[in-house]
Design a protein around this motif. Structure first.
Motif, PDB file in Angstrom:
ATOM      1  N   LEU A   1     -36.650 -25.729  -0.600  1.00 20.84           N
ATOM      2  CA  LEU A   1     -36.862 -26.344   0.718  1.00 20.84           C
ATOM      3  C   LEU A   1     -37.476 -27.737   0.595  1.00 20.84           C
ATOM      4  O   LEU A   1     -37.124 -28.639   1.363  1.00 20.84           O
ATOM      5  N   ALA A   2     -38.383 -27.921  -0.354  1.00 19.86           N
ATOM      6  CA  ALA A   2     -38.986 -29.246  -0.545  1.00 19.86           C
ATOM      7  C   ALA A   2     -37.931 -30.258  -0.969  1.00 19.86           C
ATOM      8  O   ALA A   2     -37.891 -31.382  -0.452  1.00 19.86           O
ATOM      9  N   VAL A   3     -37.060 -29.878  -1.898  1.00 14.17           N
ATOM     10  CA  VAL A   3     -35.979 -30.776  -2.333  1.00 14.17           C
ATOM     11  C   VAL A   3     -35.049 -31.072  -1.160  1.00 14.17           C
ATOM     12  O   VAL A   3     -34.651 -32.223  -0.947  1.00 14.17           O
ATOM     13  N   LEU A   4     -34.722 -30.060  -0.393  1.00 12.66           N
ATOM     14  CA  LEU A   4     -33.853 -30.253   0.770  1.00 12.66           C
ATOM     15  C   LEU A   4     -34.499 -31.179   1.789  1.00 12.66           C
ATOM     16  O   LEU A   4     -33.849 -32.100   2.302  1.00 12.66           O
ATOM     17  N   MET A   5     -35.772 -30.994   2.057  1.00 14.99           N
ATOM     18  CA  MET A   5     -36.482 -31.839   3.028  1.00 14.99           C
ATOM     19  C   MET A   5     -36.543 -33.291   2.556  1.00 14.99           C
ATOM     20  O   MET A   5     -36.263 -34.216   3.319  1.00 14.99           O
ATOM     21  N   VAL A   6     -36.888 -33.497   1.305  1.00 18.62           N
ATOM     22  CA  VAL A   6     -36.951 -34.861   0.766  1.00 18.62           C
ATOM     23  C   VAL A   6     -35.575 -35.513   0.829  1.00 18.62           C
ATOM     24  O   VAL A   6     -35.442 -36.676   1.198  1.00 18.62           O
TER      25      VAL A   6
ATOM     26  N   THR B   1     -42.780 -38.826   3.797  1.00 15.92           N
ATOM     27  CA  THR B   1     -42.675 -37.859   2.715  1.00 15.92           C
ATOM     28  C   THR B   1     -44.052 -37.448   2.206  1.00 15.92           C
ATOM     29  O   THR B   1     -44.279 -36.274   1.905  1.00 15.92           O
ATOM     30  N   LEU B   2     -44.974 -38.380   2.138  1.00 16.28           N
ATOM     31  CA  LEU B   2     -46.332 -38.062   1.712  1.00 16.28           C
ATOM     32  C   LEU B   2     -46.961 -37.026   2.632  1.00 16.28           C
ATOM     33  O   LEU B   2     -47.560 -36.053   2.165  1.00 16.28           O
ATOM     34  N   CYS B   3     -46.808 -37.215   3.932  1.00 16.83           N
ATOM     35  CA  CYS B   3     -47.373 -36.251   4.884  1.00 16.83           C
ATOM     36  C   CYS B   3     -46.765 -34.864   4.695  1.00 16.83           C
ATOM     37  O   CYS B   3     -47.483 -33.868   4.626  1.00 16.83           O
ATOM     38  N   VAL B   4     -45.462 -34.814   4.599  1.00 19.51           N
ATOM     39  CA  VAL B   4     -44.778 -33.522   4.476  1.00 19.51           C
ATOM     40  C   VAL B   4     -45.109 -32.846   3.148  1.00 19.51           C
ATOM     41  O   VAL B   4     -45.482 -31.666   3.102  1.00 19.51           O
TER      42      VAL B   4
ATOM     43  N   ILE C   1     -48.903 -31.661   2.626  1.00 14.61           N
ATOM     44  CA  ILE C   1     -49.192 -30.406   3.324  1.00 14.61           C
ATOM     45  C   ILE C   1     -48.554 -29.240   2.580  1.00 14.61           C
ATOM     46  O   ILE C   1     -49.161 -28.183   2.396  1.00 14.61           O
ATOM     47  N   TRP C   2     -47.341 -29.429   2.122  1.00 16.91           N
ATOM     48  CA  TRP C   2     -46.633 -28.397   1.378  1.00 16.91           C
ATOM     49  C   TRP C   2     -47.349 -28.073   0.065  1.00 16.91           C
ATOM     50  O   TRP C   2     -47.390 -26.929  -0.376  1.00 16.91           O
ATOM     51  N   ALA C   3     -47.903 -29.099  -0.564  1.00 17.95           N
ATOM     52  CA  ALA C   3     -48.586 -28.913  -1.844  1.00 17.95           C
ATOM     53  C   ALA C   3     -49.817 -28.027  -1.702  1.00 17.95           C
ATOM     54  O   ALA C   3     -50.207 -27.340  -2.657  1.00 17.95           O
ATOM     55  N   VAL C   4     -50.420 -28.021  -0.525  1.00 16.40           N
ATOM     56  CA  VAL C   4     -51.559 -27.135  -0.296  1.00 16.40           C
ATOM     57  C   VAL C   4     -51.122 -25.681  -0.493  1.00 16.40           C
ATOM     58  O   VAL C   4     -51.816 -24.888  -1.135  1.00 16.40           O
ATOM     59  N   TRP C   5     -49.946 -25.326   0.018  1.00 19.36           N
ATOM     60  CA  TRP C   5     -49.456 -23.963  -0.159  1.00 19.36           C
ATOM     61  C   TRP C   5     -49.143 -23.677  -1.637  1.00 19.36           C
ATOM     62  O   TRP C   5     -49.328 -22.561  -2.104  1.00 19.36           O
TER      63      TRP C   5
ATOM     64  N   ALA D   1     -45.954 -45.697   0.233  1.00 17.56           N
ATOM     65  CA  ALA D   1     -46.565 -45.851   1.557  1.00 17.56           C
ATOM     66  C   ALA D   1     -47.564 -46.999   1.575  1.00 17.56           C
ATOM     67  O   ALA D   1     -47.693 -47.695   2.582  1.00 17.56           O
ATOM     68  N   MET D   2     -48.263 -47.208   0.473  1.00 15.84           N
ATOM     69  CA  MET D   2     -49.257 -48.283   0.387  1.00 15.84           C
ATOM     70  C   MET D   2     -48.654 -49.604  -0.075  1.00 15.84           C
ATOM     71  O   MET D   2     -49.380 -50.562  -0.319  1.00 15.84           O
ATOM     72  N   LYS D   3     -47.334 -49.622  -0.228  1.00 17.10           N
ATOM     73  CA  LYS D   3     -46.598 -50.817  -0.661  1.00 17.10           C
ATOM     74  C   LYS D   3     -47.049 -51.311  -2.036  1.00 17.10           C
ATOM     75  O   LYS D   3     -47.019 -52.501  -2.328  1.00 17.10           O
ATOM     76  N   LEU D   4     -47.470 -50.379  -2.887  1.00 16.24           N
ATOM     77  CA  LEU D   4     -47.874 -50.743  -4.243  1.00 16.24           C
ATOM     78  C   LEU D   4     -46.686 -50.824  -5.176  1.00 16.24           C
ATOM     79  O   LEU D   4     -46.695 -51.585  -6.141  1.00 16.24           O
ATOM     80  N   ALA D   5     -45.697 -49.995  -4.920  1.00 16.24           N
ATOM     81  CA  ALA D   5     -44.513 -49.964  -5.775  1.00 16.24           C
ATOM     82  C   ALA D   5     -43.381 -49.293  -5.017  1.00 16.24           C
ATOM     83  O   ALA D   5     -43.596 -48.554  -4.066  1.00 16.24           O
ATOM     84  N   ASN D   6     -42.185 -49.573  -5.477  1.00 16.87           N
ATOM     85  CA  ASN D   6     -40.993 -48.954  -4.905  1.00 16.87           C
ATOM     86  C   ASN D   6     -40.381 -48.081  -6.005  1.00 16.87           C
ATOM     87  O   ASN D   6     -39.354 -48.403  -6.566  1.00 16.87           O
ATOM     88  N   ASP D   7     -41.069 -46.986  -6.309  1.00 21.83           N
ATOM     89  CA  ASP D   7     -40.735 -46.124  -7.444  1.00 21.83           C
ATOM     90  C   ASP D   7     -39.648 -45.107  -7.103  1.00 21.83           C
ATOM     91  O   ASP D   7     -39.856 -43.905  -7.243  1.00 21.83           O
ATOM     92  N   LEU D   8     -38.497 -45.562  -6.701  1.00 17.35           N
ATOM     93  CA  LEU D   8     -37.447 -44.625  -6.314  1.00 17.35           C
ATOM     94  C   LEU D   8     -36.920 -43.828  -7.500  1.00 17.35           C
ATOM     95  O   LEU D   8     -36.516 -42.672  -7.345  1.00 17.35           O
TER      96      LEU D   8
END
Length: 171
Positions: free
Chosen positions: A53-58, A76-79, A82-86, A129-136
């Motif tokens: 589900l995480a791969v599908l969501m991303v 993506t960070l928000c999603v 939160i998922w990582a907590v589980w 998100a912090m515009k530090l890098a575009n690590d795609l």
């Protein structure tokens, strides 16, 4: 993000297909997978489902049209955070009350790739998100780690189901 659309279409499609197959296996073997007791494989099923589900969501977020890398990283960070907590809760549950048939080192090894995959996604999404890098490239690596982790866990789940009911594996 447009340059990555084919990659995320493939990973999202693979995750969706494997998620569907996992759903069928769990449904057909619900007692062995989700039932209470020693033979239950509920944690394995949860981990595999969560990773797919995480791969599908991303992948779905990455395919959203005209989204900037900064917005993609923030959402993506928000999603994923939160998922990582589980993920951490499930890891704690595994060590607090291990299943009889699974040594703790095996459980740690199984959870390791999931934690690494989520960690890569969180760090990369934060940097975007912090515009530090575009690590795609690194972000794509995180989705691949989760996809492979889910597939390995699914295979382990299938093996455990087969061992729980040897009669079902006979022709």
């Amino acid at each position: 993000m447009q340059a990555w659309s084919e990659f995320y279409a493939v990973t999202g499609g693979a995750a969706a297909a494997l998620l569907g197959l996992l759903f069928v296996v769990v449904s057909m073997n619900a007692a062995a997978t989700l039932g209470a007791g020693r033979g239950s494989s509920k944690r394995l099923a949860e981990q595999a489902f969560q990773n797919y589900l995480a791969v599908l969501m991303v992948s779905l977020l990455a395919l959203y049209p005209q989204m900037s890398p900064t917005t993609f990283g923030s959402i993506t960070l928000c999603v994923i955070a939160i998922w990582a907590v589980w993920v951490l809760v499930r890891l704690y549950q595994t060590f607090a009350s291990p299943e009889d048939q699974e040594p703790r080192m095996l459980a740690l090894r199984r959870h390791f790739s999931t934690v690494v995959g989520f960690g890569i996604l969180i760090v990369t999404a934060l940097r975007m998100a912090m515009k530090l890098a575009n690590d795609l490239n690194l972000f794509a690596a995180g989705t691949i780690v989760l996809l492979f982790s889910a597939t390995v866990v699914s295979w382990e789940l299938l093996g455990r189901i087969a061992r729980a009911d040897p009669a079902s594996s006979r022709p």
